[in-house]
Design a protein around this motif. Structure first.
Motif, PDB file in Angstrom:
ATOM      1  N   ASP A  12       0.804  -1.229   0.000  1.00  0.00           N
ATOM      2  CA  ASP A  12       0.000   0.000   0.000  1.00  0.00           C
ATOM      3  C   ASP A  12       0.837   1.278   0.000  1.00  0.00           C
ATOM      4  OD1 ASP A  12      -2.501  -1.296  -0.050  1.00  0.00           O
ATOM      5  OD2 ASP A  12      -2.431  -1.633   2.110  1.00  0.00           O
ATOM      6  N   ILE A  13       1.879   1.279  -0.802  1.00  0.00           N
ATOM      7  CA  ILE A  13       2.719   2.472  -0.912  1.00  0.00           C
ATOM      8  C   ILE A  13       2.059   3.450  -1.878  1.00  0.00           C
ATOM      9  CG2 ILE A  13       5.018   3.345  -1.501  1.00  0.00           C
ATOM     10  CD1 ILE A  13       6.007   0.434  -1.096  1.00  0.00           C
ATOM     11  N   THR A 120       0.258  -4.264   4.731  1.00  0.00           N
ATOM     12  CA  THR A 120      -0.079  -2.878   4.424  1.00  0.00           C
ATOM     13  C   THR A 120       1.108  -1.948   4.707  1.00  0.00           C
ATOM     14  OG1 THR A 120      -1.805  -1.155   4.570  1.00  0.00           O
ATOM     15  CG2 THR A 120      -1.361  -2.415   6.591  1.00  0.00           C
ATOM     16  N   PHE A 121       0.887  -0.731   5.201  1.00  0.00           N
ATOM     17  CA  PHE A 121       1.966   0.248   5.176  1.00  0.00           C
ATOM     18  C   PHE A 121       3.099   0.008   6.170  1.00  0.00           C
ATOM     19  CE2 PHE A 121       3.586   4.751   4.877  1.00  0.00           C
ATOM     20  CZ  PHE A 121       4.117   4.563   3.619  1.00  0.00           C
ATOM     21  N   GLY A 124       5.122  -1.436   3.863  1.00  0.00           N
ATOM     22  CA  GLY A 124       5.510  -0.383   2.935  1.00  0.00           C
ATOM     23  C   GLY A 124       6.644   0.483   3.446  1.00  0.00           C
ATOM     24  N   LEU A 125       6.685   0.734   4.740  1.00  0.00           N
ATOM     25  CA  LEU A 125       7.766   1.543   5.315  1.00  0.00           C
ATOM     26  C   LEU A 125       9.127   0.873   5.117  1.00  0.00           C
ATOM     27  CD1 LEU A 125       6.154   2.814   8.651  1.00  0.00           C
ATOM     28  CD2 LEU A 125       6.710   4.179   6.640  1.00  0.00           C
ATOM     29  N   CYS A 156       3.132  -1.160  15.393  1.00  0.00           N
ATOM     30  CA  CYS A 156       1.940  -0.742  14.660  1.00  0.00           C
ATOM     31  C   CYS A 156       0.677  -1.119  15.421  1.00  0.00           C
ATOM     32  CB  CYS A 156       1.911  -1.326  13.250  1.00  0.00           C
ATOM     33  SG  CYS A 156       2.050  -3.118  13.163  1.00  0.00           S
ATOM     34  N   GLY A 229       4.071   6.148   9.682  1.00  0.00           N
ATOM     35  CA  GLY A 229       3.072   5.833   8.683  1.00  0.00           C
ATOM     36  C   GLY A 229       1.682   5.928   9.288  1.00  0.00           C
ATOM     37  N   PHE A 231      -2.306   5.352   8.116  1.00  0.00           N
ATOM     38  CA  PHE A 231      -3.028   4.785   6.982  1.00  0.00           C
ATOM     39  C   PHE A 231      -4.451   4.413   7.386  1.00  0.00           C
ATOM     40  CE2 PHE A 231      -0.037   2.107   9.102  1.00  0.00           C
ATOM     41  CZ  PHE A 231      -0.596   0.850   9.264  1.00  0.00           C
ATOM     42  N   GLU A 257       1.236   9.345   4.651  1.00  0.00           N
ATOM     43  CA  GLU A 257      -0.129   8.828   4.725  1.00  0.00           C
ATOM     44  C   GLU A 257      -0.371   7.848   3.577  1.00  0.00           C
ATOM     45  OE1 GLU A 257      -2.797  12.113   4.629  1.00  0.00           O
ATOM     46  OE2 GLU A 257      -2.034  13.013   6.469  1.00  0.00           O
ATOM     47  N   SER A 258      -1.197   6.855   3.856  1.00  0.00           N
ATOM     48  CA  SER A 258      -1.507   5.862   2.845  1.00  0.00           C
ATOM     49  C   SER A 258      -2.930   5.351   3.026  1.00  0.00           C
ATOM     50  CB  SER A 258      -0.514   4.693   2.940  1.00  0.00           C
ATOM     51  OG  SER A 258      -0.831   3.678   2.009  1.00  0.00           O
ATOM     52  N   THR A 260      -5.159   1.846   2.695  1.00  0.00           N
ATOM     53  CA  THR A 260      -4.992   0.404   2.596  1.00  0.00           C
ATOM     54  C   THR A 260      -5.848  -0.160   1.469  1.00  0.00           C
ATOM     55  OG1 THR A 260      -6.743  -0.072   4.185  1.00  0.00           O
ATOM     56  CG2 THR A 260      -4.539   0.227   5.056  1.00  0.00           C
TER      57      THR A 260
END
Length: 279
Positions: A12-13, A120-121, A124-125, A156, A229, A231, A257-258, A260
């Motif tokens: 989810d980047i 997810t992010f 992504g990180l 997270c 992150g 999201f 910000e992202s 999902t």
């Protein structure tokens, strides 16, 4: 010759970051009753949530096949590139094993496959940092070591707004879901060794955000030296409430910000928000 960073669509980047950093993203497939769609290619996140809101049966996702990985890996290997693939948790998908099979088929000595143990992010990180390190001229060993460090030190939390989707996915019984809705319960989930697990529950959005702020404060997490992150699954307003409180209570280096996509969106439903960072 160079280093190429590859991931799957579960990371989810945001597209602008993918394009800027030269990240190659392979899509999983989202299966609705009326058809199958390549995540991020045949169906956008907005279209996914619109379809999700109308479907009676939850969609499923299909892993990336070994053949899909071979198709991407082969020309890079032939060009002498070193491949680092950072993929979603192997406990939640067979995508990681597909990549391993592709590496073995190609006898790729210059291919490293990393199980992010995340989705997810948070995943992504890891990918974003690896791609940034490539642009700064770091070697593959340094990048791999950094990604593994980040994986083991990723924090997270996910706040679930609509528990109806936990019921649909079999994680709550109908009676549990009914009671939860009546009490305005917001479950809080986390990642633990590759699995998305239940951690706590609170009543209402404001208390859920307060729970996150207290968790950061209680553990003395320093957000000034890391990327945060933030999201959401189709609930940007709720995410902005969280962002406001996080910024107000912490010195922060950087926020990305992202939104999902299909995997977390299917299981958590629309309305989920989350935060991730490395300590």
């Amino acid at each position: 010759m160079g280093i190429k960073i590859i991931t799957d669509s579960v990371a989810d980047i945001p597209k602008e970051i993918v394009n800027k950093l030269g990240i190659k993203v392979l899509p999983l497939t989202v299966n609705f009753e009326d058809g199958s769609f390549k995540d991020g290619i045949d169906i956008t996140k907005e279209e996914f949530y619109e379809k999700l809101s109308r479907c009676k049966k939850l969609p499923t996702t299909s892993q990336i096949s070994p053949g899909d990985f071979i198709e991407v890996f082969r020309p890079l290997v032939d060009d002498g590139d070193y491949i680092i693939a950072i993929l979603m948790s192997s406990k939640l998908s067979g995508t990681y094993n597909s990549a391993i099979a592709a590496k073995d088929y190609l006898k790729g000595k210059n291919i490293t496959i990393i199980d992010s143990k995340l989705v997810t992010f948070p995943q992504g990180l890891l990918v974003v940092e690896a791609a940034r390190m490539v642009l700064k001229g770091y070697g593959e060993t340094e990048i791999i070591d950094k990604v593994l460090y980040m994986r083991e030190n990723m924090k997270c939390k996910f706040i679930i707004d609509d528990i109806e989707y936990l019921k649909k996915g079999g994680r709550l019984t109908p009676s549990q879901a009914l009671i939860g809705k009546l009490l305005n319960i917001k479950p809080i989930l986390t990642m633990n060794n590759g699995s998305l697990i239940y951690e706590d529950k609170v009543r209402g959005k404001k208390k859920a955000i307060k729970w996150v702020i207290n968790w950061i404060r209680k553990n003395n997490y320093n957000l000034k030296e890391t990327t945060v992150g933030l999201f959401h699954s189709d609930n940007y307003e709720f995410l902005m409430d969280l962002r406001e409180e996080v910024v107000k209570n912490n010195d922060i280096n950087e926020i990305i910000e992202s939104k999902t996509g299909a995997v977390v969106g299917t299981h958590a439903g629309p309305g989920c928000i989350a935060i991730a960072f490395v300590t």
